[in-house]
Design a protein around this motif. Structure first.
Motif, short mmCIF file in Angstrom:
data_model
loop_
_atom_site.label_atom_id
_atom_site.label_comp_id
_atom_site.label_asym_id
_atom_site.label_seq_id
_atom_site.Cartn_x
_atom_site.Cartn_y
_atom_site.Cartn_z
N LYS A 1 1.01 -1.10 0.30
CA LYS A 1 0.08 0.01 -0.08
C LYS A 1 0.70 1.95 -0.16
CE LYS A 1 -3.47 1.21 3.01
NZ LYS A 1 -4.48 0.96 4.11
N ALA A 2 0.39 1.77 -0.61
CA ALA A 2 0.91 3.54 -0.69
C ALA A 2 -0.08 4.76 -0.74
CB ALA A 2 2.12 3.75 -1.80
N GLU A 3 0.43 5.76 0.82
CA GLU A 3 -0.79 6.71 0.66
C GLU A 3 -0.87 8.29 0.96
OE1 GLU A 3 -3.83 4.98 3.78
OE2 GLU A 3 -1.96 4.56 4.33
N ASP A 4 -1.25 8.87 0.02
CA ASP A 4 -0.17 10.51 0.48
C ASP A 4 -0.43 11.09 2.05
OD1 ASP A 4 0.16 12.84 0.27
OD2 ASP A 4 -0.73 13.31 -1.86
N ASN A 5 0.38 11.31 2.59
CA ASN A 5 0.44 11.32 3.32
C ASN A 5 0.40 12.81 4.05
OD1 ASN A 5 0.40 11.76 6.91
ND2 ASN A 5 1.47 9.69 6.29
N GLN A 6 -0.44 13.50 3.42
CA GLN A 6 -0.10 15.26 4.21
C GLN A 6 1.83 15.92 2.87
OE1 GLN A 6 -0.12 15.93 7.77
NE2 GLN A 6 -2.09 16.34 7.88
#
Ligand SMILES: Cc1cc2nc3c(=O)[nH]c(=O)nc-3n(C[C@H](O)[C@H](O)[C@H](O)COP(=O)(O)OP(=O)(O)OC[C@H]3O[C@@H](n4cnc5c(N)ncnc54)[C@H](O)[C@@H]3O)c2cc1C
Length: 471
Positions: free
Chosen positions: A339-344
């Motif tokens: 998984k890869a998520e944008d985190n600010q």
């Protein structure tokens, strides 16, 4: 007299080597046009880099344009001012590992010498080929170059973006193409960096970050977490395997044989690299003896193992990787991205290490170094797409590049050869197997030049062959 015209699409190493060999052995009445958008020929993806930390991955003495010129690049470099300036190029054993741009400069010089001294007319057209229509190569600027033969010399598309990162395309934290000029300019020294891939491109990226004073933590990960092995240090006589012995028809049989050969070499205090080097130089013959099923088996099970032993890195780069690992600034993991998520503005990755629980890693930058997307070669370029859509060319059954016959002529979707449309260089690997390192690619270019010049089927040079016209 009508001129015969060979058009080469792509002026990286393969296209330029072919042009030089044609110029050296060809005669008046032959014109060779190399279509290449870069300013200089001979650079391509590998030798177009200007980054001083990118070094050739074998000693200079092993980089040459033909077997007859062995050692020529080494001599050229030793005599050049760049050799005096770049003291780091000389390793402790006296071997030279120049910056890759130096090899590009050498090849460009050979091209200019060939162009100045040959009866063959050589031209570099600074443009991009976008189509082949009625026997003419059409470029992006709208020019047409009528050809008797066309040679495709396009090998390395940029890495493919892993599907789990596709939604981050617009994120400034993502470096999708590490080969872009200034790709790493946005990485600040304190950034925490993740690198997906642990092969040669990862090694280049870490060397570049180190050179630009990077201090932040770097985590490189790939499924097996294997790093390319360093090159052999010191002088050893080549070790020739006995190929007259009955040979295994399976990759499993060959694996056993290689292990036995390495054991036998070790018993004589000789390093494994000598065994692999000999197999590599006989690789094309061995590869073509395998059935398609065995070739597929090799790619599925042995390729990752072969790649890290066969594609080695310069000892200077290996030393940087070791130093950063020892300092705890570089960690190499065997893990899969889940998984890869944008985190600010930052990116939180979930990694699944082999045989362990998933872990989370938040980074300022993620850099894709999964290597050239050879499986997507045909869709990566307008000309290749057009030819594939028309059914004039097809991917090879192993998805390594373009399907060709033993003469390097492309095969259409019916499996029939296009007698005037060829491939030179690594894109022909599906047929020839070991066709990536300089010596093999140089030999391929030389052999193709010879067969193009030997082609007796050109009574009508200057009048485009019907088989090209109908493509
Ligand atoms: C990063 C890297 C480092 C390497 N380092 C080494 C090494 O140290 N030692 C070694 O032995 N081997 C090395 N290799 C392997 C080997 O040298 C290369 O495989 C070889 O240079 C292949 O070059 P090429 O010309 O076939 O392909 P490419 O380098 O891909 O060149 C293709 C050229 O075609 C042009 N082009 C693309 N599409 C078009 C179009 N439509 N129209 C016109 N032009 C087009 C591109 O601009 C490019 O210049 C390396 C490979 C890579 C990728």
């Amino acid at each position: 007299m009508a001129e015969r015209h060979i058009v080469i699409v792509g002026g990286g190493f393969s296209g330029t080597a072919l042009a030089i060999h044609l110029a050296r052995s060809g005669h008046a009445g032959l014109k060779v046009t190399v279509i290449e958008p870069r300013e200089q020929l001979g650079r391509g993806v590998a030798y177009g880099t200007r980054d001083p930390s990118h070094r050739i991955n074998v000693p200079a003495e092993r980089m040459h344009l033909s077997a007859a010129e062995e050692g020529d690049f080494d001599r050229w470099f030793r005599a050049s001012p760049a050799c005096q300036i770049d003291a780091e190029a000389r390793w402790h054993d006296g071997k030279l590992y120049p910056q890759r741009a130096q090899f590009g400069a050498y090849l460009n010089e050979l091209y200019r010498l060939a162009a100045a001294s040959s009866a063959v007319k050589l031209h570099h057209v600074r443009d991009r080929a976008v189509a082949l229509e009625n026997g003419a190569v059409i470029t992006a600027s709208g020019q047409g170059y009528r050809a008797d033969d066309v040679v495709l010399a396009i090998s390395h598309p940029p890495p493919a973006l892993p599907s789990l990162l596709k939604h981050l395309t617009h994120s400034r934290a993502l470096v999708a193409n590490p080969w872009r000029v200034d790709a790493l300019a946005g990485v600040v020294p304190t950034d925490r960096v993740a690198i997906i891939g642990s092969g040669l491109t990862m090694s280049d990226v870490v060397a570049s970050l180190h050179r630009q004073g990077h201090r932040g933590e770097i985590t490189a990960f790939s499924r097996r977490g294997q790093l390319p092995r360093p090159n052999l240090s010191g002088q050893f006589a080549p070790r020739a395997l006995d190929y007259s012995r009955p040979q295994a028809a399976t990759v499993r049989g060959w694996l056993r044989r290689v292990r036995d050969e390495i054991k036998a070499a070790a018993a004589l205090n000789l390093p494994w690299q000598l065994v692999l080097d000999d197999i590599r130089s006989n690789g094309q013959r061995l590869w073509q003896q395998f059935s398609l099923k065995e070739q597929q088996r090799f790619l599925r099970h042995l390729r990752p193992w072969w790649d890290v032993h066969r594609y080695r890195i310069a000892p200077q780069v290996s030393a940087v990787l070791e130093q950063l690992q020892d300092d705890g600034r570089l960690t190499v993991k065997a893990a899969r991205l889940v998984k890869a998520e944008d985190n600010q503005g930052r990116i939180t990755l979930t990694l699944q290490p082999r045989g362990a629980t998933p872990e989370s890693l938040t980074v300022d930058k993620i850099i894709v170094t999964t290597g050239p997307a050879h499986g997507a070669l045909l869709s990566s370029d307008a000309l290749l797409s057009q030819l594939a859509t028309q059914g004039a060319i097809q991917a090879d059954p192993l998805a390594l590049g373009i399907w060709v016959n033993a003469q390097s002529q492309t095969l259409n979707i019916h499996g029939n050869a296009n007698p005037h449309l060829y491939v030179v260089g690594p894109a022909a690997r599906g047929r020839f197997g070991e066709l990536m390192g300089l010596p093999q690619v140089a030999e391929h270019a030389e052999t193709l030049a010879r067969s193009l010049l030997d082609t007796a089927s050109f009574p009508q040079a200057g009048r485009c062959p019907a088989s090209l016209k109908t493509l």
